[in-house]
Design a protein around this motif. Structure first.
Motif, PDB file in Angstrom:
ATOM      1  N   VAL A  15      51.039  65.206   4.348  1.00 40.39           N
ATOM      2  CA  VAL A  15      50.219  65.045   3.144  1.00 40.39           C
ATOM      3  C   VAL A  15      51.183  64.902   1.966  1.00 40.39           C
ATOM      4  CG1 VAL A  15      48.431  66.061   1.703  1.00 40.39           C
ATOM      5  CG2 VAL A  15      48.430  66.494   4.158  1.00 40.39           C
ATOM      6  N   VAL A  68      42.102  66.533   7.920  1.00 46.22           N
ATOM      7  CA  VAL A  68      42.758  66.762   6.633  1.00 46.22           C
ATOM      8  C   VAL A  68      42.119  65.890   5.547  1.00 46.22           C
ATOM      9  CG1 VAL A  68      44.930  66.452   5.379  1.00 46.22           C
ATOM     10  CG2 VAL A  68      44.935  67.564   7.599  1.00 46.22           C
ATOM     11  N   CYS A 125      42.361  73.049  10.122  1.00 50.09           N
ATOM     12  CA  CYS A 125      42.797  72.372  11.350  1.00 50.09           C
ATOM     13  C   CYS A 125      43.017  73.342  12.503  1.00 50.09           C
ATOM     14  CB  CYS A 125      44.096  71.613  11.095  1.00 50.09           C
ATOM     15  SG  CYS A 125      43.940  70.292   9.908  1.00 50.09           S
ATOM     16  N   THR A 132      38.740  67.376   4.615  1.00 49.51           N
ATOM     17  CA  THR A 132      38.894  68.621   3.860  1.00 49.51           C
ATOM     18  C   THR A 132      39.333  68.338   2.426  1.00 49.51           C
ATOM     19  OG1 THR A 132      39.493  69.766   5.904  1.00 49.51           O
ATOM     20  CG2 THR A 132      40.041  70.862   3.836  1.00 49.51           C
ATOM     21  N   LEU A 133      40.287  67.422   2.254  1.00 46.12           N
ATOM     22  CA  LEU A 133      40.765  67.096   0.913  1.00 46.12           C
ATOM     23  C   LEU A 133      39.670  66.433   0.068  1.00 46.12           C
ATOM     24  CD1 LEU A 133      44.369  65.828   1.710  1.00 46.12           C
ATOM     25  CD2 LEU A 133      43.757  67.900   0.466  1.00 46.12           C
ATOM     26  N   GLN A 166      44.975  76.368   3.196  1.00 48.51           N
ATOM     27  CA  GLN A 166      43.595  75.930   3.419  1.00 48.51           C
ATOM     28  C   GLN A 166      43.536  74.849   4.494  1.00 48.51           C
ATOM     29  OE1 GLN A 166      42.527  74.855  -0.675  1.00 48.51           O
ATOM     30  NE2 GLN A 166      40.769  76.231  -0.465  1.00 48.51           N
ATOM     31  N   LEU A 167      44.462  73.901   4.431  1.00 48.37           N
ATOM     32  CA  LEU A 167      44.467  72.809   5.405  1.00 48.37           C
ATOM     33  C   LEU A 167      44.817  73.319   6.804  1.00 48.37           C
ATOM     34  CD1 LEU A 167      46.190  70.003   3.313  1.00 48.37           C
ATOM     35  CD2 LEU A 167      43.767  70.221   3.880  1.00 48.37           C
ATOM     36  N   LYS A 168      45.756  74.248   6.894  1.00 40.54           N
ATOM     37  CA  LYS A 168      46.107  74.817   8.204  1.00 40.54           C
ATOM     38  C   LYS A 168      44.918  75.553   8.808  1.00 40.54           C
ATOM     39  CE  LYS A 168      49.795  76.954   6.706  1.00 40.54           C
ATOM     40  NZ  LYS A 168      51.013  77.793   6.663  1.00 40.54           N
TER      41      LYS A 168
END
Length: 119
Positions: free
Chosen positions: A61, A103, A82, A106-107, A77-79
């Motif tokens: 990212v 990802v 996923c 989520t973004l 948050q991304l981890k």
């Protein structure tokens, strides 16, 4: 040979630990790095990469306009979204595994303008 004054002065102090050569503050209280936000076009680019990683795939990212604390929080948050590990390196977030679609979704929920980069 460099003199002490030309090399920036104090680098380590037993009282405060590592010192910033620019603002001469302890590294924990350094304001030099906090003031500089990354610049860019505001578009977050998400790609998949495996070169130079021993065949392991990571989701990369790039282009998030946040300071290091904000990047670390977003990376967490991304981890979590996923269900995998990852890290923040050089202003980029790396998530272990191929999670590009997760990802991006989520973004977008978090309000970022996202583009898929690469193949």
């Amino acid at each position: 040979m460099k003199s002490k004054s030309s090399s920036g002065g104090l680098v380590y102090s037993t009282e405060h630990g590592r010192m910033c050569p620019d603002c001469r503050q302890p590294a924990d209280a350094c304001r030099c790095q906090q003031d500089s936000l990354p610049s860019g076009d505001g578009i977050v680019r998400v790609s998949r990469e495996n070169k130079g990683r021993g065949g392991k795939t990571v989701t990369l990212v790039k282009g998030v306009l946040r300071d290091s604390a904000g990047l670390t929080a977003l990376g967490k948050q991304l981890k979590n979204a996923c269900g995998s590990g990852g890290t923040v390196k050089d202003g980029n977030i790396e998530i272990q595994g191929d999670h590009v679609t997760t990802v991006i979704a989520t973004l977008q929920k978090l309000g970022f303008q996202v583009k898929r980069a690469g193949a």
